[in-house]
Every structure is written in C-alpha cells, then in structure tokens.
Design a protein around this motif. Structure first.
Motif, PDB file in Angstrom:
ATOM      1  N   TYR A  33       0.825  -1.206   0.000  1.00 27.79           N
ATOM      2  CA  TYR A  33       0.000   0.000   0.000  1.00 27.79           C
ATOM      3  C   TYR A  33       0.866   1.265   0.000  1.00 27.79           C
ATOM      4  O   TYR A  33       0.512   2.269  -0.613  1.00 27.79           O
ATOM      5  CB  TYR A  33      -0.938  -0.001   1.202  1.00 27.79           C
ATOM      6  CG  TYR A  33      -2.098  -0.961   1.063  1.00 27.79           C
ATOM      7  CD1 TYR A  33      -2.732  -1.135  -0.150  1.00 27.79           C
ATOM      8  CD2 TYR A  33      -2.553  -1.700   2.146  1.00 27.79           C
ATOM      9  CE1 TYR A  33      -3.787  -2.021  -0.288  1.00 27.79           C
ATOM     10  CE2 TYR A  33      -3.613  -2.583   2.025  1.00 27.79           C
ATOM     11  CZ  TYR A  33      -4.220  -2.741   0.800  1.00 27.79           C
ATOM     12  OH  TYR A  33      -5.272  -3.611   0.657  1.00 27.79           O
ATOM     13  N   ALA A  34       2.002   1.218   0.703  1.00 26.45           N
ATOM     14  CA  ALA A  34       2.904   2.368   0.714  1.00 26.45           C
ATOM     15  C   ALA A  34       3.458   2.631  -0.683  1.00 26.45           C
ATOM     16  O   ALA A  34       3.661   3.791  -1.082  1.00 26.45           O
ATOM     17  CB  ALA A  34       4.040   2.135   1.703  1.00 26.45           C
ATOM     18  N   ALA A  35       3.704   1.557  -1.441  1.00 21.40           N
ATOM     19  CA  ALA A  35       4.249   1.714  -2.792  1.00 21.40           C
ATOM     20  C   ALA A  35       3.202   2.231  -3.772  1.00 21.40           C
ATOM     21  O   ALA A  35       3.464   3.147  -4.560  1.00 21.40           O
ATOM     22  CB  ALA A  35       4.823   0.384  -3.282  1.00 21.40           C
ATOM     23  N   VAL A  36       1.966   1.660  -3.736  1.00 18.84           N
ATOM     24  CA  VAL A  36       0.955   2.068  -4.715  1.00 18.84           C
ATOM     25  C   VAL A  36       0.425   3.461  -4.445  1.00 18.84           C
ATOM     26  O   VAL A  36      -0.239   4.056  -5.292  1.00 18.84           O
ATOM     27  CB  VAL A  36      -0.235   1.076  -4.786  1.00 18.84           C
ATOM     28  CG1 VAL A  36       0.209  -0.264  -5.309  1.00 18.84           C
ATOM     29  CG2 VAL A  36      -0.943   0.957  -3.447  1.00 18.84           C
ATOM     30  N   ALA A  37       0.725   4.014  -3.252  1.00 21.96           N
ATOM     31  CA  ALA A  37       0.325   5.397  -2.988  1.00 21.96           C
ATOM     32  C   ALA A  37       1.068   6.362  -3.904  1.00 21.96           C
ATOM     33  O   ALA A  37       0.585   7.467  -4.186  1.00 21.96           O
ATOM     34  CB  ALA A  37       0.591   5.752  -1.526  1.00 21.96           C
ATOM     35  N   TYR A  38       2.248   5.928  -4.405  1.00 24.92           N
ATOM     36  CA  TYR A  38       3.080   6.822  -5.215  1.00 24.92           C
ATOM     37  C   TYR A  38       3.384   6.288  -6.616  1.00 24.92           C
ATOM     38  O   TYR A  38       3.739   7.059  -7.506  1.00 24.92           O
ATOM     39  CB  TYR A  38       4.415   7.079  -4.498  1.00 24.92           C
ATOM     40  CG  TYR A  38       4.253   7.685  -3.135  1.00 24.92           C
ATOM     41  CD1 TYR A  38       4.053   9.051  -2.981  1.00 24.92           C
ATOM     42  CD2 TYR A  38       4.275   6.889  -1.980  1.00 24.92           C
ATOM     43  CE1 TYR A  38       3.903   9.620  -1.724  1.00 24.92           C
ATOM     44  CE2 TYR A  38       4.114   7.452  -0.721  1.00 24.92           C
ATOM     45  CZ  TYR A  38       3.929   8.815  -0.604  1.00 24.92           C
ATOM     46  OH  TYR A  38       3.767   9.367   0.639  1.00 24.92           O
ATOM     47  N   LEU A  39       3.271   4.977  -6.813  1.00 22.54           N
ATOM     48  CA  LEU A  39       3.638   4.374  -8.094  1.00 22.54           C
ATOM     49  C   LEU A  39       2.410   3.819  -8.806  1.00 22.54           C
ATOM     50  O   LEU A  39       1.424   3.453  -8.158  1.00 22.54           O
ATOM     51  CB  LEU A  39       4.642   3.239  -7.881  1.00 22.54           C
ATOM     52  CG  LEU A  39       6.022   3.598  -7.339  1.00 22.54           C
ATOM     53  CD1 LEU A  39       6.828   2.332  -7.109  1.00 22.54           C
ATOM     54  CD2 LEU A  39       6.756   4.538  -8.289  1.00 22.54           C
ATOM     55  N   LEU A  94       0.005   1.085 -10.562  1.00 22.26           N
ATOM     56  CA  LEU A  94      -0.251  -0.310 -10.196  1.00 22.26           C
ATOM     57  C   LEU A  94       0.660  -1.272 -10.948  1.00 22.26           C
ATOM     58  O   LEU A  94       1.178  -2.229 -10.377  1.00 22.26           O
ATOM     59  CB  LEU A  94      -1.717  -0.665 -10.495  1.00 22.26           C
ATOM     60  CG  LEU A  94      -2.756  -0.326  -9.431  1.00 22.26           C
ATOM     61  CD1 LEU A  94      -4.146  -0.650  -9.963  1.00 22.26           C
ATOM     62  CD2 LEU A  94      -2.491  -1.094  -8.154  1.00 22.26           C
ATOM     63  N   ALA A  95       0.831  -1.035 -12.239  1.00 25.63           N
ATOM     64  CA  ALA A  95       1.641  -1.950 -13.059  1.00 25.63           C
ATOM     65  C   ALA A  95       3.086  -1.993 -12.577  1.00 25.63           C
ATOM     66  O   ALA A  95       3.725  -3.053 -12.604  1.00 25.63           O
ATOM     67  CB  ALA A  95       1.582  -1.532 -14.524  1.00 25.63           C
ATOM     68  N   ASP A  96       3.611  -0.847 -12.139  1.00 19.07           N
ATOM     69  CA  ASP A  96       4.989  -0.811 -11.649  1.00 19.07           C
ATOM     70  C   ASP A  96       5.130  -1.688 -10.406  1.00 19.07           C
ATOM     71  O   ASP A  96       6.047  -2.519 -10.304  1.00 19.07           O
ATOM     72  CB  ASP A  96       5.399   0.622 -11.306  1.00 19.07           C
ATOM     73  CG  ASP A  96       5.544   1.499 -12.539  1.00 19.07           C
ATOM     74  OD1 ASP A  96       4.791   1.288 -13.505  1.00 19.07           O
ATOM     75  OD2 ASP A  96       6.398   2.404 -12.540  1.00 19.07           O
ATOM     76  N   VAL A  97       4.222  -1.498  -9.444  1.00 19.60           N
ATOM     77  CA  VAL A  97       4.301  -2.265  -8.194  1.00 19.60           C
ATOM     78  C   VAL A  97       4.068  -3.745  -8.460  1.00 19.60           C
ATOM     79  O   VAL A  97       4.770  -4.607  -7.915  1.00 19.60           O
ATOM     80  CB  VAL A  97       3.273  -1.731  -7.176  1.00 19.60           C
ATOM     81  CG1 VAL A  97       3.336  -2.538  -5.882  1.00 19.60           C
ATOM     82  CG2 VAL A  97       3.531  -0.254  -6.885  1.00 19.60           C
ATOM     83  N   MET A  98       3.093  -4.053  -9.309  1.00 19.05           N
ATOM     84  CA  MET A  98       2.797  -5.455  -9.590  1.00 19.05           C
ATOM     85  C   MET A  98       3.962  -6.141 -10.294  1.00 19.05           C
ATOM     86  O   MET A  98       4.185  -7.347 -10.117  1.00 19.05           O
ATOM     87  CB  MET A  98       1.530  -5.557 -10.446  1.00 19.05           C
ATOM     88  CG  MET A  98       0.955  -6.969 -10.521  1.00 19.05           C
ATOM     89  SD  MET A  98       0.654  -7.703  -8.893  1.00 19.05           S
ATOM     90  CE  MET A  98      -0.602  -6.584  -8.272  1.00 19.05           C
ATOM     91  N   THR A  99       4.731  -5.396 -11.067  1.00 20.94           N
ATOM     92  CA  THR A  99       5.914  -5.966 -11.718  1.00 20.94           C
ATOM     93  C   THR A  99       6.872  -6.527 -10.680  1.00 20.94           C
ATOM     94  O   THR A  99       7.397  -7.637 -10.824  1.00 20.94           O
ATOM     95  CB  THR A  99       6.626  -4.896 -12.569  1.00 20.94           C
ATOM     96  OG1 THR A  99       5.781  -4.523 -13.660  1.00 20.94           O
ATOM     97  CG2 THR A  99       7.950  -5.424 -13.118  1.00 20.94           C
ATOM     98  N   PHE A 100       7.108  -5.771  -9.606  1.00 15.73           N
ATOM     99  CA  PHE A 100       8.004  -6.256  -8.559  1.00 15.73           C
ATOM    100  C   PHE A 100       7.416  -7.470  -7.846  1.00 15.73           C
ATOM    101  O   PHE A 100       8.136  -8.401  -7.490  1.00 15.73           O
ATOM    102  CB  PHE A 100       8.281  -5.132  -7.555  1.00 15.73           C
ATOM    103  CG  PHE A 100       9.033  -3.975  -8.152  1.00 15.73           C
ATOM    104  CD1 PHE A 100      10.316  -4.139  -8.638  1.00 15.73           C
ATOM    105  CD2 PHE A 100       8.459  -2.717  -8.232  1.00 15.73           C
ATOM    106  CE1 PHE A 100      11.022  -3.077  -9.197  1.00 15.73           C
ATOM    107  CE2 PHE A 100       9.148  -1.646  -8.784  1.00 15.73           C
ATOM    108  CZ  PHE A 100      10.423  -1.829  -9.267  1.00 15.73           C
ATOM    109  N   TYR A 101       6.100  -7.470  -7.636  1.00 11.82           N
ATOM    110  CA  TYR A 101       5.475  -8.602  -6.959  1.00 11.82           C
ATOM    111  C   TYR A 101       5.422  -9.848  -7.843  1.00 11.82           C
ATOM    112  O   TYR A 101       5.392 -10.967  -7.331  1.00 11.82           O
ATOM    113  CB  TYR A 101       4.071  -8.226  -6.471  1.00 11.82           C
ATOM    114  CG  TYR A 101       4.107  -7.607  -5.098  1.00 11.82           C
ATOM    115  CD1 TYR A 101       3.828  -8.357  -3.963  1.00 11.82           C
ATOM    116  CD2 TYR A 101       4.457  -6.276  -4.926  1.00 11.82           C
ATOM    117  CE1 TYR A 101       3.895  -7.807  -2.697  1.00 11.82           C
ATOM    118  CE2 TYR A 101       4.524  -5.699  -3.663  1.00 11.82           C
ATOM    119  CZ  TYR A 101       4.242  -6.479  -2.549  1.00 11.82           C
ATOM    120  OH  TYR A 101       4.327  -5.932  -1.292  1.00 11.82           O
TER     121      TYR A 101
END
Length: 306
Positions: free
Chosen positions: A96-102, A104-111
């Motif tokens: 949640y801390a990451a998607v507040a600024y990035l 969705l696709a960027d964060v999901m790439t890392f996951y």
C-alpha cells in the motif's frame, strides 16, 4: 458449488472449474489492489490496513465459528507462525505504501518476481534442489527486477524500494507457509489478518483522518474483496494442479495495467514493460522446469492477501 460437489465432477470439469476460480481470484486481487491505491491517496496506510482488516472478518468470522477456537490457539511451530504474520503484514503495508506513489503496473511488476525469489530461497531454506537451468532463470528474473527498478541516483525511489522489500517479504512468507502446511487455511489467514489489524492500529494512531460513510464502506469492502480472493484461489488449488494454475497469476499484471489506465490514467513506460516481460518469461520457465523435475506444490502459487 461445494467441495463435495466439485469432487463428483469429471476430472476435466474439475480442472476447468479450478482455472475459472483462479482467474476470478486473480481479478479480485487486482480489484483489491486498485481499491487500495485509491484509498491510500486520501488516508494513511495504517488507517486503510486497520479498517480493511476489520472488513476481512465479515468473511472470516463465520469460518472461525464453524471450526472453533481450538485450531487458532493450538498451532504448530509458534515461532514460525509469528514470523510469517510479521512478514505477511509487512508485505501488505509495503504494498500500500508503494501504490500510494507508483502506478499499479509498476508495483505489480516487482510482486510478479515473487516466484523467482521463492525458487532461489527454497534452495537455502527448504533444501530443495534447484538445477542450473532454473538458476539461470532466477538470474534472468533478477535482471528484469533491476531493469524495472531503474537503479540510478536520479530515478531510484523509496516507493520502488518499498515494492521490492514488500515482494521479498511476500516470498519469504510463502516459504514459511510451505513449512506450516499442516496449519489449516482459516487459521493462517486469521492470524495474518490479526497481525495487519494490530499494525494498522499502531500506524494509524498518529494519523487518523475523518472519513465519510462511503470511505468507511470502501475500506471494509477492501477487506471482504481481499479475503474472498484468497479463498477463491485456495479452492482453485484443490480442484486443479498448481502447475496448471501457477502461470495464470500473471493475469494480475494485465489487470494492473488495465485498471491503472482506466482508473488512474497511468500508462506503463518502456522500461517497466521490458522488465516485466523478462520477469514473466523467467517465472514461466521456472514453473515449467519445476513441473518437469518434480510435481509443483500448491504453495508455489501466491495466495497472500494484499
């Protein structure tokens, strides 16, 4: 459809039912991620985490009543249980801390690199043999993460690091789930939710924001959606082989791109697309090799609740 009814289905129909439930569960997880991103733009991560955890008990409550309190208190390897709860909570909070600024696709790439981390860590923590082909895929997958991370002083950001740390916490928590496979799913999810509730309360204490009825409802619904997604995927794993279902997790990345564009106007750039493509290719190869070497286990499919 009850589990007994599912068992009465012909094998092909059971597999098809499992695939459909997996796809629906992945969609629900993506919807959960989009809702979480929308909420953390107005409320703190702690507040969203706290109310979301309460919402999860709308589904968990009846399940706990049905199984009783015994399995919740009489758990195997309590130390590992606590460590898993801490890591699963960190996974959700960092997400949640990451998607507040990035986007969705960027964060999901890392996951999506989770299976790559799991394959690497399983060699050291579970004693599983990893051949040179899979080690090559693991290295390739890490290269994809580095490309997506943009490791330069000008572009490396805290939100990106949050996503990487969260995805690693996610991977390690799944490895611990494999060690704790004798613990039933309701117990695992309940303590995971309690951990998120406590952490959310601590984080929210100093940053609590007033909210409308719509906002409260959305945060509670977030917990319902996340819990339902987890249960759908768990049921899918009982109906179809994990080796068939595992590659379907990458539909999460597709949904992240679609929802990011539709709801937030976020278009993934070339570097994210290249990094995610490398990660997906490496992950699919690892699944393929695992299927050839020995049977893939259900826990290789991410079932953590973000």
């Amino acid at each position: 459809m009850t589990f007994r009814q599912a068992l009465a289905l012909p094998k092909n129909n059971m597999v098809l039912a499992g695939i459909l439930l997996m796809l629906l569960g992945d969609f629900m997880f993506a919807l959960n991620d989009a809702m979480g991103k929308w909420l953390v733009t107005s409320f703190s991560v702690g507040q969203v985490l706290f109310i979301r955890s309460i919402g999860a008990f709308i589904i968990l409550g009846p399940m706990i009543v049905r199984q009783g309190l015994g399995p919740l208190t009489n758990v195997e390897r309590p130390g590992l249980q606590v460590l898993r709860v801490v890591l699963a909570t960190a996974d959700t909070a960092f997400f949640y801390a990451a998607v507040a600024y990035l986007p969705l696709a960027d964060v999901m790439t890392f996951y999506m690199a989770g299976p790559i981390y799991i394959a690497a860590l399983s060699h050291f923590f579970l004693g599983e043999k990893v051949g040179w082909r899979r080690w090559l895929a693991i290295v390739l997958g890490f290269c994809g993460v580095v490309i997506a991370l943009r490791p330069s002083t000008a572009s490396l950001s805290w939100p990106s690091l949050f996503a990487v740390v969260g995805s690693m916490s996610f991977a390690i928590s799944l490895i611990l789930s494999r060690k704790l496979r004798a613990t039933n799913d309701t117990t695992l999810v309940t303590w995971q939710t309690v951990g998120a509730l406590i952490m959310g309360g601590i984080l929210a204490a100093s940053d609590w924001q007033p909210a409308s009825a719509v906002d409260w409802s959305a945060m509670l619904l977030l917990g319902v959606v996340a819990c339902a997604a987890h249960l759908l995927i768990t049921r899918a794993l009982k109906l179809a082989p994990a080796s068939v279902l595992a590659p379907l997790q990458y539909t999460l990345l597709i949904w992240a791109v679609v929802m990011g564009i539709a709801f937030f106007g976020d278009y993934p750039d070339a570097q994210i697309l290249i990094g995610s493509a490398i990660i997906v290719i490496a992950g699919l190869f690892i699944f393929h090799r695992q299927k050839l070497v020995d049977k893939a286990e259900p826990e290789t499919v991410p079932t953590s609740v973000h």
